[in-house]
Design a protein around this motif. Structure first.
Motif, mmCIF file in Angstrom:
data_model
loop_
_atom_site.group_PDB
_atom_site.id
_atom_site.type_symbol
_atom_site.label_atom_id
_atom_site.label_comp_id
_atom_site.label_asym_id
_atom_site.label_seq_id
_atom_site.Cartn_x
_atom_site.Cartn_y
_atom_site.Cartn_z
ATOM 1 N N LEU A 236 0.816 -1.216 0.000
ATOM 2 C CA LEU A 236 0.000 0.000 0.000
ATOM 3 C C LEU A 236 0.853 1.270 0.000
ATOM 4 N N LEU A 237 2.157 1.107 0.094
ATOM 5 C CA LEU A 237 3.050 2.260 0.224
ATOM 6 C C LEU A 237 3.648 2.710 -1.109
ATOM 7 N N LYS A 238 3.092 2.233 -2.194
ATOM 8 C CA LYS A 238 3.685 2.531 -3.498
ATOM 9 C C LYS A 238 3.371 3.944 -3.984
ATOM 10 N N LYS A 239 2.248 4.513 -3.544
ATOM 11 C CA LYS A 239 1.856 5.833 -4.042
ATOM 12 C C LYS A 239 1.505 6.787 -2.900
ATOM 13 N N PRO A 240 2.486 7.160 -2.086
ATOM 14 C CA PRO A 240 2.211 8.149 -1.034
ATOM 15 C C PRO A 240 2.078 9.548 -1.635
ATOM 16 N N PHE A 241 1.406 10.423 -0.927
ATOM 17 C CA PHE A 241 1.253 11.803 -1.382
ATOM 18 C C PHE A 241 1.470 12.741 -0.200
ATOM 19 N N THR A 242 1.671 13.999 -0.486
ATOM 20 C CA THR A 242 1.957 14.989 0.554
ATOM 21 C C THR A 242 0.676 15.687 0.991
ATOM 22 N N ILE A 243 0.521 15.859 2.298
ATOM 23 C CA ILE A 243 -0.611 16.619 2.819
ATOM 24 C C ILE A 243 -0.094 17.750 3.703
ATOM 25 N N GLN A 244 -0.912 18.783 3.823
ATOM 26 C CA GLN A 244 -0.605 19.902 4.710
ATOM 27 C C GLN A 244 -1.373 19.699 6.013
ATOM 28 N N LEU A 245 -0.674 19.327 7.048
ATOM 29 C CA LEU A 245 -1.310 19.055 8.334
ATOM 30 C C LEU A 245 -1.919 20.336 8.903
ATOM 31 N N GLY A 246 -3.221 20.279 9.178
ATOM 32 C CA GLY A 246 -3.894 21.475 9.694
ATOM 33 C C GLY A 246 -3.814 22.634 8.726
ATOM 34 N N ARG A 247 -3.962 22.332 7.418
ATOM 35 C CA ARG A 247 -3.862 23.328 6.344
ATOM 36 C C ARG A 247 -2.489 24.002 6.343
ATOM 37 N N GLY A 248 -1.488 23.278 6.806
ATOM 38 C CA GLY A 248 -0.127 23.790 6.805
ATOM 39 C C GLY A 248 0.344 24.311 8.146
ATOM 40 N N LEU A 249 -0.580 24.460 9.098
ATOM 41 C CA LEU A 249 -0.214 24.978 10.417
ATOM 42 C C LEU A 249 0.798 24.078 11.113
ATOM 43 N N TYR A 250 0.705 22.758 10.856
ATOM 44 C CA TYR A 250 1.603 21.800 11.503
ATOM 45 C C TYR A 250 2.611 21.203 10.522
ATOM 46 N N GLY A 251 2.810 21.878 9.406
ATOM 47 C CA GLY A 251 3.787 21.403 8.439
ATOM 48 C C GLY A 251 3.212 20.389 7.466
ATOM 49 N N GLU A 252 4.097 19.723 6.740
ATOM 50 C CA GLU A 252 3.689 18.748 5.733
ATOM 51 C C GLU A 252 4.299 17.379 6.031
ATOM 52 N N THR A 329 -13.524 15.793 8.657
ATOM 53 C CA THR A 329 -14.543 15.909 7.619
ATOM 54 C C THR A 329 -13.870 15.847 6.252
ATOM 55 N N MET A 330 -14.613 15.419 5.275
ATOM 56 C CA MET A 330 -14.049 15.316 3.934
ATOM 57 C C MET A 330 -13.680 16.695 3.385
ATOM 58 N N ASP A 331 -14.494 17.705 3.702
ATOM 59 C CA ASP A 331 -14.179 19.061 3.237
ATOM 60 C C ASP A 331 -12.848 19.536 3.809
ATOM 61 N N GLU A 332 -12.632 19.288 5.101
ATOM 62 C CA GLU A 332 -11.382 19.709 5.727
ATOM 63 C C GLU A 332 -10.205 18.936 5.129
ATOM 64 N N TYR A 333 -10.409 17.655 4.911
ATOM 65 C CA TYR A 333 -9.355 16.828 4.321
ATOM 66 C C TYR A 333 -8.966 17.340 2.933
ATOM 67 N N ASN A 334 -9.959 17.781 2.167
ATOM 68 C CA ASN A 334 -9.679 18.303 0.830
ATOM 69 C C ASN A 334 -8.794 19.546 0.892
ATOM 70 N N HIS A 335 -8.956 20.350 1.947
ATOM 71 C CA HIS A 335 -8.076 21.508 2.118
ATOM 72 C C HIS A 335 -6.635 21.063 2.382
ATOM 73 N N TRP A 336 -6.491 19.959 3.087
ATOM 74 C CA TRP A 336 -5.153 19.465 3.424
ATOM 75 C C TRP A 336 -4.434 18.910 2.194
ATOM 76 N N THR A 337 -5.207 18.456 1.228
ATOM 77 C CA THR A 337 -4.612 17.832 0.035
ATOM 78 C C THR A 337 -4.722 18.716 -1.200
ATOM 79 N N SER A 338 -5.162 19.949 -1.039
ATOM 80 C CA SER A 338 -5.423 20.813 -2.200
ATOM 81 C C SER A 338 -4.175 21.078 -3.027
ATOM 82 N N THR A 339 -3.003 21.026 -2.418
ATOM 83 C CA THR A 339 -1.766 21.286 -3.166
ATOM 84 C C THR A 339 -1.427 20.153 -4.118
ATOM 85 N N ASN A 340 -2.107 18.984 -3.932
ATOM 86 C CA ASN A 340 -1.804 17.834 -4.784
ATOM 87 C C ASN A 340 -2.693 17.766 -6.015
ATOM 88 N N SER A 341 -3.692 18.643 -6.077
ATOM 89 C CA SER A 341 -4.629 18.583 -7.201
ATOM 90 C C SER A 341 -4.110 19.358 -8.394
#
Length: 341
Positions: A236-252, A329-341
């Motif tokens: 399951l570790l073949k396709k990791p992606f970057t997220i912004q923890l707390g919309r970047g408040l806690y880093g990536e 929430t899914m909406d909040e999660y989408n903010h955390w991953t918005s840089t990957n879209s």
């Protein structure tokens, strides 16, 4: 003989001694739920006092020793094993029973009770008891487990002593939460299925089985289990992606969607934490999955200076510095991953 008896009394978990004269009649038990079964209660009550055993034309007082061992505790089971070996060697009347939780009330119908424990939580509770009943003695040693093969070397063959002393070192390592021994994780994984076999009522062969335990076999079993889970996690570790923890408040950090594989979140998150650090991100691995209709994120870190729980608590979750989780929430999660879209 008295010296051996004193040594034996140090290690089995509970060792009540019936009074030699005028034993009290058992009162109504206020907390029967503390026993694992009605069979345990029925077996315990006859041992709550001394009994007169017919011998020829007179009555001879028969003193019975009873060991109530913490179930399902490995150290408790081994303490009961050593008590069993000791009493068998001296041909003394003896009964061992599994016991789920100690209550001071037991001293109301057992003439003398000596309780052994190694847990800090027990020490904290003991300080709140105030004055103990005169027939109750608490022996709490937080630096040593409740079972020790060294004290019973004379009851074991040299082969059994060498093998069981290793087993007990691993059990003590876990009991005291030291985790200093090599392959401690593998040993404790390999041994955990044995808990269900520690009830001497449902498993009359438990003491014979304990005598045959071998730490190396449990380590091999645990290592096989760990390896199989890590292999599954690696897929399951073949396709990791970057997220912004707390919309970047806690880093990536790096993250993985693991729907249907939440049971592998620890293995996946731990490996992601290492990869995140290598990639120059925060040393945190995030595992995201849907569980019973709730979108959830688990965080893991292998870095002692990193506290994942501060992120989890900010979103209504909890945990400790190296392992935490929280709903999202899914909406909040989408903010955390918005840089990957």
């Amino acid at each position: 003989m008295h010296r051996l008896l004193a040594r034996a009394s140090r290690w089995h978990q509970w060792r009540p001694f019936p009074a030699p004269l005028s034993p009290p009649s058992p009162p109504h038990l206020r907390y029967p739920r503390r026993f694992r079964s009605h069979a345990a209660l029925e077996a315990l009550l006859p041992h709550s006092g001394a009994t007169a055993a017919a011998s020829g034309g007179g009555g001879e007082l028969s003193v019975r020793h009873l060991a109530l061992y913490n179930y399902p505790s490995f150290s408790g089971a081994f303490a009961a094993l050593f008590a069993h070996l000791y009493h068998s060697r001296l041909d003394l009347p003896f009964l061992a029973l599994p016991f789920s939780s100690f209550s001071v009330d037991i001293s109301r119908f057992i003439p003398r009770v000596i309780a052994f424990d190694h847990r800090k939580s027990t020490l904290a509770r003991a300080s709140q008891l105030g004055k103990c009943p005169d027939n109750l003695e608490l022996r709490i040693n937080t630096s040593k487990s409740s079972a020790c093969a060294d004290e019973f070397s004379s009851l074991l063959s040299e082969e059994d002593e060498n093998r069981l002393s290793t087993v007990l070192r691993y059990i003590e390592d876990a009991d005291l939460q030291q985790w200093k021994l090599p392959n401690a994780k593998e040993f404790n994984i390999g041994i955990r299925d044995e808990r269900a076999k520690l009830n001497c009522i449902t498993n009359p062969y438990v003491f014979k089985q304990l005598l045959g335990w071998d730490a190396s076999k449990f380590i091999v079993k645990g290592d096989s289990y760990v390896s199989s889970r890590q292999d599954a996690a690696n897929k399951l570790l073949k396709k990791p992606f970057t997220i912004q923890l707390g919309r970047g408040l806690y880093g990536e950090c790096l993250a993985i969607r693991a729907d249907g594989y939440s049971d592998l979140s620890d293995e996946i998150g731990t490996e992601l934490s290492r990869r995140s650090a290598t990639a120059g991100l925060r040393p945190i691995g995030a595992v995201v999955f849907m569980q019973r209709g709730i979108f959830k994120m688990c965080l893991r870190s292998t870095d002692k200076a990193t506290n994942t729980s501060e992120i989890a608590k900010a979103y209504g979750g909890g945990g400790n510095s190296s392992s935490s989780s929280f709903p999202l929430t899914m909406d909040e999660y989408n903010h955390w991953t918005s840089t990957n879209s």
